[in-house]
Each structure stands twice: as structure tokens, then as C-alpha cells.
Design an enzyme around this catalytic site. Structure first.
Site, PDB file in Angstrom:
ATOM      1  N   THR A 283       0.830  -1.216   0.000  1.00  0.00           N
ATOM      2  CA  THR A 283       0.000   0.000   0.000  1.00  0.00           C
ATOM      3  C   THR A 283       0.856   1.254   0.000  1.00  0.00           C
ATOM      4  OG1 THR A 283      -1.847  -1.046   1.128  1.00  0.00           O
ATOM      5  CG2 THR A 283      -1.652   1.318   1.386  1.00  0.00           C
TER       6      THR A 283
ATOM      7  N   SER B  29       1.408  -7.439  -1.213  1.00  0.00           N
ATOM      8  CA  SER B  29       2.048  -8.520  -0.456  1.00  0.00           C
ATOM      9  C   SER B  29       1.225  -9.805  -0.439  1.00  0.00           C
ATOM     10  CB  SER B  29       2.404  -8.084   0.962  1.00  0.00           C
ATOM     11  OG  SER B  29       1.280  -8.029   1.782  1.00  0.00           O
TER      12      SER B  29
ATOM     13  N   THR C 243       1.549  -4.634   4.077  1.00  0.00           N
ATOM     14  CA  THR C 243       1.357  -5.038   5.481  1.00  0.00           C
ATOM     15  C   THR C 243       0.694  -6.410   5.618  1.00  0.00           C
ATOM     16  OG1 THR C 243      -0.786  -3.938   5.624  1.00  0.00           O
ATOM     17  CG2 THR C 243       1.161  -2.643   6.237  1.00  0.00           C
ATOM     18  N   ASP C 244      -0.069  -6.824   4.592  1.00  0.00           N
ATOM     19  CA  ASP C 244      -0.912  -8.013   4.776  1.00  0.00           C
ATOM     20  C   ASP C 244      -0.120  -9.277   5.082  1.00  0.00           C
ATOM     21  OD1 ASP C 244      -3.071  -6.420   4.379  1.00  0.00           O
ATOM     22  OD2 ASP C 244      -3.409  -6.992   2.286  1.00  0.00           O
TER      23      ASP C 244
HETATM   24  N1  ASP Z   1      -2.756  -5.185   0.279  1.00  0.00           N
HETATM   25  C1  ASP Z   1      -1.652  -4.393   0.777  1.00  0.00           C
HETATM   26  C2  ASP Z   1      -0.410  -5.277   0.796  1.00  0.00           C
HETATM   27  O1  ASP Z   1      -0.263  -6.077   1.677  1.00  0.00           O
HETATM   28  C3  ASP Z   1      -1.950  -3.871   2.141  1.00  0.00           C
HETATM   29  C4  ASP Z   1      -0.901  -2.987   2.750  1.00  0.00           C
HETATM   30  O2  ASP Z   1       0.210  -2.858   2.297  1.00  0.00           O
HETATM   31  O3  ASP Z   1      -1.226  -2.360   3.791  1.00  0.00           O
HETATM   32  O4  ASP Z   1       0.397  -5.196  -0.093  1.00  0.00           O
END
Ligand code: ASP
Length: 332
Positions: free
Chosen positions: A13, A55, A86-87
Site C-alpha cells: 500500500t 504482499s 502489510t498483509d
Molecule cells: N494489500 C496491501 C499489501 O499487503 C496492504 C498494505 O500494504 O497495507 O500489499
């Protein structure tokens, strides 16, 4: 003297832009740094764009690429910051913790809940915290998020939207940022001319994670075996139990371990340790040859099993690996 820090970008993100299909990682390292101009004034920053993925698409293949890159690059810098979605960041942080040993410099993963170009973004703060963790010499693999530094193998994503998205499970923070600066609770890295990281390559992708529900059909273990999985992590109930009344999971589980599949039991509870010796529903699991994960996070248990099976086929050696604390992932 300014610290020399390598920024490795992998997507997430933090680097995403709005598209008709939703957020897609598109920004490069220069874009990220343009939104956090204070960094270039404080640090000597080098950049490496390794991939640009959400991710959810980061898997064992990418963990190996990241680990090999860190092993090759870390000797040249004071530390490395890795931006990541973050995922699945907790899985990547745990995987790196097993693939990379004796990490004597900081390797800090960070990301954000909002893209860095968003008005209310948390990305800048998270980046600043990650770079501060390198500056303060917090050695090893860690996750910097919401002004906290978490040991990589103890990080778990617990919120989908909140900025306090990560928690340090069953372990204290390595450091925190307060109004008077960063407070580190671990000794600062000591500069060394010797090796600063050791790559222990090898991961097995054939690992399954099963979360039990009351009434889980025991045949699931036969299916897992038939699909060729070599390892299973089971999220058991509470301190560590599974049912044997009416649907006897134990019988099929014993068949699975008997066929040489490595089985690790952890708890569905996020906090505190599992202990298979308290209840009959747990001791019977031990009799089936199951390895107890103790207070490891599910992410750490899964990646440790993938790594262990990447090192050896010997069930006794897998057990020995599991009962070894490599990076603070288990309290023995
Ligand atoms: N979908 C995103 C990822 O994990 C979420 C994030 O980065 O917060 O790449």
C-alpha cells in the site's frame, strides 16, 4: 557521520496508487523518498527496487529473493530498510528471521495502511521510525510500525484499518518512539569487520495451515497427505486440544505423522503459550508425534516449518530445529 542505509522496495500500500482496479503498487523508491524529504537530509540513502507487488502475492519465492539480496547487500551498509505490504509482512519478517542468521546489523521492514501520497498517511512516520531503528543500531530482523519496533518473528498484523496494525506477540517491543526520541530496549549493534549475516537458504512450500473448528472432518488429514504436503501447522483449541469424540481427529492425525508428515500444533489464541500437557485432549496429541509450537506465532510456526523442511527430511532433526530458539521466536 550519516548512516549509510539501503532502502529496498517490494511494493505494498505504501507504494500504491489508485487505479480503476483498486490500489496497485506503482511507485518506486525515488517516489517514496520524495514524500519523506527529511530522510535524505539525515541519512545517506541508496535504493534497490526488488519487486513491486501487493504482499498478497509475496510467497516463498519472493522471501528467498529478499533474503539473498539482504545477505549480499548488508555488509555494504549500516542497515537495510525494506518497504513491504502489510498483509503478509509478518510472514516475510518471520521467514527472513529463519533464512538469515547472526544478523548483526538492522534489517527493518515497514509499510503503511495508506499510500504515501495520501493526506492522512501513516507511511512517513513508519518510514522515519524504520530509518531511526537503523540509526540506533537495532540489530536483527524487525518490523517498524506505528512508532514501535517489533522483533520480526513476533510481529502479527491484527488490524485491517487501524494505524496500530501490528502487535508484538508474547514479547516486548525492541524499541518505541516517544516525544523525546527513540527508546531502545536492546543493546545497540556493535560495528564488526567480520561477517554480519549468514544465509541459510532453503524453504519447502509444501506446508499447510489448518485452523480447527468444532466438528472438523478427520478426513482432512488424509486429503492433506494425498496432496503431497510435507508439513502441517494446526491451530488447535486453547492451550492445545482437538476432538476425538465422534469425529476422531487423533486417529487420522497419527496416520499422517506415521507417513512422515511433520505436524506442529499451535494455539488459536493470539496471546500466551500453548501447552499440550495440561489436558487429555492435548497429551493425546503429543502421543501422535506432534511438535508443540509453545508461544510461537502462527506466522513463525509456519515459516519455521517451511524452513526446517527446506534444511532436512529427518523427522528427529525437524523436532530439534523446532526446539531451538533461533531468533527469539520461542520461549523455552
Ligand atoms: N494489500 C496491501 C499489501 O499487503 C496492504 C498494505 O500494504 O497495507 O500489499
Amino acid at each position: 557521520m550519516q548512516k549509510s542505509i539501503l532502502l529496498i522496495t517490494t511494493g505494498g500500500t505504501i507504494a500504491s496508487r489508485e487505479t480503476p482496479d483498486g490500489l496497485v503498487p506503482e511507485m518506486d523508491a525515488a517516489d517514496l523518498l520524495a514524500f519523506a524529504p527529511a530522510l535524505a537530509r539525515h541519512y545517506q540513502i541508496h535504493t534497490l527496487e526488488l519487486m513491486n507487488l501487493d504482499s498478497s502475492n509475496i510467497q516463498a519465492e519472493e522471501w528467498l529473493i529478499i533474503a539473498r539480496t539482504v545477505a549480499a547487500e548488508l555488509p555494504k551498509y549500516d542497515g537495510i530498510v525494506i518497504t513491504h505490504g502489510t498483509d503478509t509482512m509478518a510472514y516475510t519478517a518471520s521467514a527472513l528471521s529463519f533464512l538469515l542468521h547472526d544478523v548483526k546489523k538492522p534489517v527493518v521492514l515497514t509499510g503503511s495502511q495508506m499510500p504515501i501520497d495520501a493526506m492522512l498517511t501513516d507511511a512517513r512516520n513508519n518510514l522515519y521510525t524504520a530509518f531511526a531503528a537503523v540509526e540506533y543500531g537495532i540489530a536483527g530482523i524487525s518490523v517498524a510500525f506505528d512508532r514501535h519496533i517489533i522483533r520480526g518473528c513476533r510481529a502479527v498484523k491484527v488490524r485491517t484499518m487501524g494505524f496500530e496494525a501490528f502487535e508484538s506477540i508474547n514479547a516486548p517491543y525492541l524499541a518505541e518512539v516517544f516525544a523525546d526520541g527513540l527508546h531502545s530496549y536492546v543493546p545497540a549493534a556493535v560495528p564488526t569487520d567480520g561477517p554480519c549475516v549468514q544465509l541459510r537458504d532453503g524453504l519447502c512450500n509444501e506446508v499447510f495451515l489448518l485452523k480447527l473448528i468444532p466438528g472438523t472432518n478427520p478426513r482432512v488429514f488424509d486429503m492433506i497427505c494425498a496432496m503431497g504436503y510435507r508439513g502441517v501447522v494446526i491451530e488447535t483449541f486453547g492451550a492445545g486440544g482437538m476432538h476425538f469424540l465422534r469425529r476422531n481427529l487423533l486417529e487420522n492425525l497419527a496416520r499422517l505423522t506415521g507417513r512422515g508428515v511433520a505436524v506442529v500444533a499451535c494455539s488459536q489464541c493470539l496471546y500466551e503459550a500453548s501447552n499440550l500437557s495440561i489436558y487429555e485432549v492435548g497429551t493425546r496429541l503429543l502421543e501422535c508425534g506432534v511438535i508443540a509450537a509453545n508461544d510461537m506465532t502462527t506466522e513463525a510456526a509456519v515459516t519455521k516449518l517451511m524452513w526446517a523442511l527446506g534444511q532436512t527430511q529427518d523427522p528427529e532433526e525437524i523436532k530439534r530445529i523446532f526446539f531451538t530458539n533461533y531468533c527469539g521466536e520461542i520461549t523455552l
